[in-house]
Scaffold this motif. Structure first.
Motif, PDB file in Angstrom:
ATOM      1  N   VAL A 146       4.325  -8.542   0.645  1.00 44.38           N
ATOM      2  CA  VAL A 146       2.817  -9.846   0.291  1.00 44.38           C
ATOM      3  C   VAL A 146       1.621  -9.909   1.776  1.00 44.38           C
ATOM      4  O   VAL A 146       0.363  -9.372   1.184  1.00 44.38           O
ATOM      5  CB  VAL A 146       3.360 -10.922   0.292  1.00 44.38           C
ATOM      6  N   SER A 147       2.547  -8.696   3.085  1.00 41.19           N
ATOM      7  CA  SER A 147       1.488  -8.437   3.717  1.00 41.19           C
ATOM      8  C   SER A 147       0.803  -6.766   4.237  1.00 41.19           C
ATOM      9  O   SER A 147       0.186  -6.895   4.627  1.00 41.19           O
ATOM     10  CB  SER A 147       2.845  -8.696   4.928  1.00 41.19           C
ATOM     11  N   GLY A 148       1.370  -6.686   3.074  1.00 40.21           N
ATOM     12  CA  GLY A 148       0.592  -5.208   3.011  1.00 40.21           C
ATOM     13  C   GLY A 148       1.764  -4.356   3.632  1.00 40.21           C
ATOM     14  O   GLY A 148       1.607  -3.348   3.699  1.00 40.21           O
ATOM     15  N   ILE A 149       2.620  -4.306   3.759  1.00 40.06           N
ATOM     16  CA  ILE A 149       3.958  -3.093   4.908  1.00 40.06           C
ATOM     17  C   ILE A 149       4.366  -2.633   3.937  1.00 40.06           C
ATOM     18  O   ILE A 149       4.157  -0.868   4.365  1.00 40.06           O
ATOM     19  CB  ILE A 149       4.943  -4.117   5.906  1.00 40.06           C
TER      20      ILE A 149
ATOM     21  N   ARG B 165     -11.798 -11.454   7.356  1.00 42.58           N
ATOM     22  CA  ARG B 165     -11.854  -9.604   7.987  1.00 42.58           C
ATOM     23  C   ARG B 165     -10.595  -9.603   8.584  1.00 42.58           C
ATOM     24  O   ARG B 165     -10.143 -10.083   9.313  1.00 42.58           O
ATOM     25  CB  ARG B 165     -13.217  -9.609   8.923  1.00 42.58           C
ATOM     26  N   THR B 166     -10.588  -8.437   7.677  1.00 45.14           N
ATOM     27  CA  THR B 166      -9.354  -7.700   8.439  1.00 45.14           C
ATOM     28  C   THR B 166      -9.240  -6.273   9.453  1.00 45.14           C
ATOM     29  O   THR B 166     -10.333  -6.150   8.870  1.00 45.14           O
ATOM     30  CB  THR B 166      -8.026  -7.370   7.431  1.00 45.14           C
ATOM     31  N   ALA B 167      -8.539  -5.768  10.310  1.00 43.19           N
ATOM     32  CA  ALA B 167      -8.292  -4.536  10.962  1.00 43.19           C
ATOM     33  C   ALA B 167      -8.530  -3.572  10.259  1.00 43.19           C
ATOM     34  O   ALA B 167      -8.221  -2.377  10.108  1.00 43.19           O
ATOM     35  CB  ALA B 167      -7.937  -4.603  12.218  1.00 43.19           C
TER      36      ALA B 167
ATOM     37  N   LYS C  51       6.035  -4.738  11.224  1.00 42.45           N
ATOM     38  CA  LYS C  51       5.931  -6.005  11.470  1.00 42.45           C
ATOM     39  C   LYS C  51       4.650  -6.914  10.584  1.00 42.45           C
ATOM     40  O   LYS C  51       4.654  -7.214  10.483  1.00 42.45           O
ATOM     41  CB  LYS C  51       6.181  -6.315  13.060  1.00 42.45           C
ATOM     42  N   VAL C  52       3.451  -5.357  11.416  1.00 44.69           N
ATOM     43  CA  VAL C  52       2.357  -6.044  10.525  1.00 44.69           C
ATOM     44  C   VAL C  52       1.705  -4.502  10.088  1.00 44.69           C
ATOM     45  O   VAL C  52       2.208  -3.559  10.405  1.00 44.69           O
ATOM     46  CB  VAL C  52       1.105  -5.856  12.088  1.00 44.69           C
ATOM     47  N   ARG C  53       0.590  -4.962   9.352  1.00 48.05           N
ATOM     48  CA  ARG C  53       0.405  -3.756   7.986  1.00 48.05           C
ATOM     49  C   ARG C  53      -0.873  -2.722   9.239  1.00 48.05           C
ATOM     50  O   ARG C  53      -2.141  -3.287   9.549  1.00 48.05           O
ATOM     51  CB  ARG C  53      -0.666  -4.049   7.742  1.00 48.05           C
ATOM     52  N   ALA C  54      -0.375  -1.495   9.970  1.00 46.35           N
ATOM     53  CA  ALA C  54      -0.735  -1.191  11.074  1.00 46.35           C
ATOM     54  C   ALA C  54      -1.870   0.737  10.223  1.00 46.35           C
ATOM     55  O   ALA C  54      -1.228   0.916   9.756  1.00 46.35           O
ATOM     56  CB  ALA C  54      -0.217  -0.606  11.756  1.00 46.35           C
TER      57      ALA C  54
ATOM     58  N   ALA D 171       6.087   2.275   6.484  1.00 44.13           N
ATOM     59  CA  ALA D 171       7.701   1.281   7.158  1.00 44.13           C
ATOM     60  C   ALA D 171       8.686   1.234   6.110  1.00 44.13           C
ATOM     61  O   ALA D 171       9.742   0.733   6.939  1.00 44.13           O
ATOM     62  CB  ALA D 171       6.236   0.393   6.985  1.00 44.13           C
ATOM     63  N   GLU D 172       8.382   1.950   5.044  1.00 46.30           N
ATOM     64  CA  GLU D 172      10.690   1.484   4.861  1.00 46.30           C
ATOM     65  C   GLU D 172      11.102   2.682   5.584  1.00 46.30           C
ATOM     66  O   GLU D 172      12.977   2.394   5.804  1.00 46.30           O
ATOM     67  CB  GLU D 172      10.596   2.226   3.536  1.00 46.30           C
ATOM     68  N   TYR D 173      11.180   4.019   6.090  1.00 44.47           N
ATOM     69  CA  TYR D 173      11.343   4.077   7.054  1.00 44.47           C
ATOM     70  C   TYR D 173      11.672   4.308   8.681  1.00 44.47           C
ATOM     71  O   TYR D 173      12.597   5.387   9.328  1.00 44.47           O
ATOM     72  CB  TYR D 173      11.089   5.886   6.760  1.00 44.47           C
TER      73      TYR D 173
END
Lengths: 258, 277
Positions: free
Chosen positions: A74-77, B10-12, B115-118, B274-276
């Motif tokens: 959901v968070s896009g991670i 707005r998202t970064a 932790k965040v979508r970067a 992110a999964e790895y």
């Protein structure tokens, strides 16, 4: 009826676990690049739900049921294997007891780092820095490297950022399990304030009381499927019933991926 | 005000500027601020809070230059050897430093990625800031020295040197993008790359002139990306000979090939990074 802020449609996710661990070039070379058998662990199976503006939705489920994976998608991670998520608003995720900290940096720099990744501008960050530190009760430790923080201090800082840097949708994982009674009370007050301001919240908790008190609606996730989508008091009761009905030792092969 | 409802639209990460000029400016500003914060905190963590620590970063290549110059000046009697060496070393140091940091760039930011979508590519590219700054300091010093000592390169040659640096930065970026996502799956890639860089130092004509290698092998030497950059830069800056357009075409081809491979690998593996971690 207002349009959903979040639309989760048919989301499935499986992790493919190789029979033999080979994480390095050396291991691949010594194994002669022989193909490995893979075992698929389905973590999420065709999950769909909507979250409307201003709603507070609880997410309940036992360990390993796929909650964390669902939140990351959901968070896009994480990306789902199939299905999709429509996000019509910015999301602030606070996952697994805190956001990520770099231990080599102090609280101020860490807040700048995570804040700018969450989309805050530098002036906004400078303005809210004092508030964030005050909320976490860490003013005296602002210039201490985070590696010297206790786990409680690090988690408090994470929630302070989340509560100040919040975008339209806030995802909270086990929020009311952090800190002492005073900090929990401030979290609860701020939570109610955010709700009153119209923020949308997804709250993950094992605590039926928290879900009943802080959410209108809740989802029950079992073995990667949503088995219940109902008012929060009903879901928390069902969760408790199922928890007690479960055999004491659960074969939990998915525990490490959930 | 922070925490105000609605500011978060707005998202970064996935800018929703909607194509309006104001929105685009806001997105650009957010990206610039993010890069600035990443670079600033990187420096701080690396040099323990002191910006003076950057002097250490300059001391390392300077020391290496001093040692190599002392040793090899005896071997190669050419009076221009020292200048050739420092041009080669300055470019090589950037290549070695930036690629080594690039391989582990995402792993070093694991605490954020989980932790965040970067925006991963921003994390990878900003990791090269330290090496880039060292390169800027040394190349400015070299050009300044040439000007002061009456050997100022012509404007066209200076422009060529600038273009070679850009080409090098593009190739290194492409490598860093690909290697950083692959490293998350293959955890000794940094060790492998260290060995390659060590051997590559002698494959590139840094401490010796390419002239001592039989000409029939030159083509293969030029395939190693630092070689054409080093050789062309020396030609433009020190001998005043601008490389031919055919030579430039080959270099452009090499840059495009590196960039294409880097971007393809990154696009293939980045979504599941992110999964790895």
């Amino acid at each position: 009826m207002s349009r959903a802020l979040l639309e989760v449609r048919g989301v499935s996710k499986a992790f493919s676990l190789p029979s033999v661990r080979r994480n390095t070039v050396r291991e691949h070379v010594f194994a002669g690049f022989r193909p490995r058998a893979h075992q698929r662990h389905v973590v999420l199976d065709d999950v769909s739900f909507d979250v409307k503006p201003g709603e507070a939705v609880g997410l309940m489920g036992s360990n390993g049921c796929g909650k964390s994976t669902l939140l990351k998608i959901v968070s896009g991670i994480f990306v789902p294997d199939s299905g999709h998520v429509v996000r019509r608003a910015g999301i602030t995720p606070i996952l697994e007891l805190g956001v990520g900290w770099n231990g080599e940096l102090d609280a101020v720099d860490n807040v700048h780092l995570i804040g700018s990744l969450m989309g805050l501008s530098l002036p906004e960050l400078r303005n809210s820095l004092d508030e964030i530190l005050a909320f976490a009760e860490l003013e005296a430790f602002a210039n201490l490297k985070v590696k010297h923080y206790s786990s409680g201090m690090a988690a408090r800082l994470a929630y302070a950022v989340a509560f100040q840097a919040v975008r339209e949708v806030l995802i909270l994982d086990e929020i009311f399990a952090v800190g002492d009674a005073g900090f929990r009370r401030r979290c609860e007050e701020r939570y109610q304030q955010l709700r009153a301001d119209g923020h949308t919240i997804i709250l993950v908790s094992h605590d039926p009381r928290a879900v009943r008190t802080f959410c209108d609606r809740a989802l029950l996730l079992e073995h990667g499927r949503i088995t219940m989508d109902a008012p929060s008091h009903q879901v928390s009761e069902a969760y408790l019933t199922r928890l007690h009905a479960r055999p004491p030792v659960d074969a939990a092969p998915l525990a490490h991926v959930g | 005000m922070i925490g105000e409802f609605g500011r978060g639209a707005r998202t970064a990460i996935a800018p929703t500027s909607g194509g309006t000029p104001d929105g685009l400016i806001a997105d650009c500003r957010a990206s610039v601020e993010l890069v600035w914060t990443l670079v600033r905190t990187d420096f701080k963590a690396r040099y323990h809070g002191s910006m003076n620590g950057f002097l250490w970063a300059l001391l390392k290549p300077a020391m290496m230059f001093a040692v190599l110059m002392t040793v090899f000046s005896f071997l190669f009697q050419d009076p221009r050897y020292k200048l050739n060496l420092i041009v080669g070393l300055c470019l090589w140091e950037f290549f070695a430093d930036a690629t080594k940091t690039g391989v582990v760039a995402l792993d070093a930011k694991a605490f954020l990625i989980k932790k965040v979508r970067a925006p991963l590519w921003v994390l990878v590219l900003s990791s090269m800031a330290n090496a880039l700054l060292t390169l800027a300091v040394f190349s400015t010093a070299i050009v300044a020295f040439l000007c002061i000592s009456g050997q100022a390169p012509s404007a066209i040659n200076l422009l060529c040197f600038g273009a070679y640096i850009v080409a090098l930065v593009v190739m290194v970026s492409a490598f860093a993008l690909a290697a950083s996502v692959l490293f998350l799956r293959v955890r000794d890639l940094n060790q492998v790359w260290d060995v390659v860089v060590q051997a590559g130092f002698f494959l590139a004509p840094v401490i010796y002139p390419l002239g001592i290698v039989p000409e029939r092998f030159h083509f293969y030497f030029y395939l190693w990306p630092p070689t054409p950059i080093v050789e062309f830069s020396r030609a433009a800056l020190l001998t005043g000979i601008t490389p031919t357009s055919t030579a430039h075409a080959y270099l452009a081809l090499e840059v495009v090939a590196c960039l294409a491979i880097g971007v393809l690998v990154f696009r293939r593996f980045a979504p599941r990074a992110a999964e790895y971690v």
